[in-house]
Design a protein around this motif. Structure first.
Motif, short mmCIF file in Angstrom:
data_model
loop_
_atom_site.label_atom_id
_atom_site.label_comp_id
_atom_site.label_asym_id
_atom_site.label_seq_id
_atom_site.Cartn_x
_atom_site.Cartn_y
_atom_site.Cartn_z
N HIS A 172 0.82 -1.08 -0.02
CA HIS A 172 -0.02 0.05 -0.04
C HIS A 172 0.82 1.27 -0.20
N ARG A 223 -5.36 4.27 -0.64
CA ARG A 223 -6.55 3.59 -0.38
C ARG A 223 -7.47 4.03 0.74
N CYS A 277 1.30 3.39 6.21
CA CYS A 277 1.33 2.66 5.00
C CYS A 277 2.43 3.53 4.06
N SER A 289 5.67 1.56 3.52
CA SER A 289 5.88 0.92 2.18
C SER A 289 7.40 1.47 1.43
N ASP A 339 2.15 2.75 -5.42
CA ASP A 339 1.73 1.40 -4.95
C ASP A 339 2.78 0.52 -5.32
N ASN A 389 -6.13 0.37 -9.23
CA ASN A 389 -7.15 0.75 -8.13
C ASN A 389 -8.37 1.44 -8.81
N LYS A 439 -2.20 -3.70 8.48
CA LYS A 439 -2.12 -4.33 7.17
C LYS A 439 -0.70 -4.86 6.99
N THR A 497 1.34 -4.31 4.77
CA THR A 497 2.54 -3.14 4.53
C THR A 497 3.11 -2.96 5.89
#
Length: 520
Positions: free
Chosen positions: A49, A53, A65, A69, A139, A240, A347, A349
């Motif tokens: 991620h 989102r 995230c 990430s 992403d 997405n 998550k 991530t």
């Protein structure tokens, strides 16, 4: 058996915590009622991620995230494909959300690049002609099995232990909290006892049940997410839908395939977690609005997992989609269990951050002065995870392979030597080298034929004529598990594939059809 920390749950959070603790000189035992990644860590879409989102529903989780990430791309590049991603809106999507999306991303520190529909289709030719807006975001895709294996491998090198198929049966308590944990190990139900100083409950969706055994229950929301896997890779980037999160709005590239997700279906309990035909139909219907090809491509399987969502009691009115995606670290000292921590939510991530915060708390309780190192030190590549890499026919020289090292899984180009290497690692993980263990640690059985041929070749080439009855049971178990995912996508070519599988295994080898053993 005594240990400083007992970690319950061998998903990416539990294995990541074991590595963090090991780097600080703290011993741990990681246990799981199944193999590693048997919960949500092994049943997600592999999206790394950017946070985009969640910019509307959970800005704090979006920021986490974004930061994590970026760390994973730098510290574990061998587990990540830095694809970049597109958020695309189609005709009929909410204009207000489209307009505020770049501002919300900016407020969370997430870089975006606006582009017109024509530019987006230049990057991804499969996008629909109905696309009306698009944004590029950072992403990516992550290989969760390799991530967990590599975390656990380094932890074990530094002294941690991993016990798969060791289910917690109960706790013995004293005035301080948990003094012993009783585990059942293996098919024979052997009981083992662990005396930990601290217990970390990282059991995902099952964490509420584990805490209840110690008299410290809490509520979890059970939100099932189903995903479908295409036979080929349809896009080079994550795609997405530019709207509030809903069904069928993410397509994630994963090696040679694409993964379409995801649903959000409330489950009253955890007794049945399997994809359904209706869920796959919904994914295809919604996903094909972004990429029309999704309506006609071959799907090789579907799978489902349960999101570990901690219930604070105020989110049910909006459903699981509206629940926060941040993680929760619960200290059960106020409930009289002073050495129990529950680490849940979050998550894939953000697993490293979750482990860091939990390890910090453990250091406080153990009076250990050791700083976190996982935000600085790269995750080493391990032999345990290396065999999960995707291969091509050109990459291994198809047609010129050695006679003593034949391809046993032709769909995924897995030679005999790879599976021998995997089988040699299982004893130190307290496992027998059955087909399921081999599949989780390699790419065997994950291609379009879903084990039709390799499930027969592998036992013969690896184990010869010995233990034929055990080998037959391995094949039955392997195909039963594959059938759960194949059944919801039985149309077109995949239906023909299933007929071939049945003809071979039931006709030639007299094995009972997997759909006759309680898997309907």
């Amino acid at each position: 058996m005594q240990t400083q920390v007992l970690i319950i749950g061998a998903g990416v959070t539990g294995t990541g915590l074991a590595r963090d603790l090991a780097l600080r000189g703290i011993a741990s035992i990681v246990v799981d009622k199944g193999d590693f990644n048997s919960g949500a860590s092994g049943s997600n879409h592999g999206l790394l991620h950017s946070g985009a989102r969640y910019v509307a529903a959970d800005p704090e989780a979006a920021r986490e995230c974004r930061e994590e990430s970026a760390l994973l791309k730098r510290l574990a590049p061998h587990c990540v494909e830095d694809t970049g991603g597109l958020f695309v809106a189609v005709q009929g999507d909410e204009e207000q959300y489209i307009e505020k999306f770049p501002r919300l991303c900016s407020e969370c520190g997430i870089e975006t690049e606006a582009m017109g529909p024509e530019k987006a289709r230049e990057l991804e030719p499969g996008l629909s002609e109905a696309i009306k807006a698009a944004y590029f975001v950072p992403d990516g895709a992550v290989e969760p099995f390799r991530l967990s294996l590599d975390n656990m491998a380094q932890a074990m090198e530094l002294g941690a232990e991993f016990w798969p198929f060791a289910e917690v049966q109960g706790f013995e308590m004293d005035s301080e909290g948990i003094c012993r944990a009783r585990l059942s190990k293996g098919d024979n139900g052997e009981t083992r006892t662990v005396e930990p100083r601290i217990v970390v409950n990282a059991a995902g969706a099952w964490s509420g049940r584990v805490a209840a055994m110690a008299g410290a229950p809490f509520e979890m929301l059970y939100s099932k997410g189903t995903m479908a896997v295409t036979a080929s890779r349809l896009a080079q980037r994550v795609i997405n839908r530019l709207r509030h999160p809903a069904d069928g709005d993410i397509l994630v590239p994963g090696g040679h395939v694409s993964i379409l997700g995801t649903t959000s279906v409330h489950l009253p309990d955890l007794d049945s977690i399997a994809p359904t035909v209706d869920e796959v139909d919904a994914l295809v219907r919604e996903g094909s609005r972004m990429l029309p090809e999704l309506a006609s491509v071959r799907y090789i399987r579907a799978y489902a997992g349960v999101r570990p969502i901690y219930s604070s009691g105020g989110e049910q009115s909006g459903g699981e989609r509206s629940a926060g995606r941040g993680f929760v670290l619960l200290d059960h000292g106020e409930e009289g269990v002073g050495n129990l921590l529950s680490l849940t939510g979050g998550k894939l991530t953000t697993y490293r951050l979750m482990a860091e915060k939990c390890a910090d708390r453990i250091c406080e309780q153990l009076n250990v002065d050791a700083a976190c190192r996982t935000q600085l030190e790269p995750l080493p590549r391990s032999g345990d995870g290396a065999l999960l890499a995707h291969r091509t026919a050109e990459g291994i020289g198809l047609g010129t392979e050695r006679a003593d090292d034949p391809l046993l899984c032709e769909c995924e180009m897995v030679p005999r030597s790879d599976l021998i290497q995997v089988a040699e690692t299982t004893p130190r993980q307290h496992l027998s080298p059955d087909l399921t263990a081999l599949r989780l640690r390699s790419r065997m059985g994950k291609g379009p034929c879903q084990g039709t041929f390799c499930s027969i070749r592998v036992p013969k080439y690896l184990f010869g004529e010995g233990e034929k009855s055990k080998q037959a049971e391995w094949v039955r178990d392997f195909l039963r598990e594959r059938w759960k995912g194949v059944r919801p996508v039985l149309w077109g070519v995949q239906l023909a594939q299933a007929e071939l599988t049945q003809g071979m295994h039931c006709g030639f080898f007299s094995l009972e059809a997997p759909w006759n053993r309680g898997t309907k």
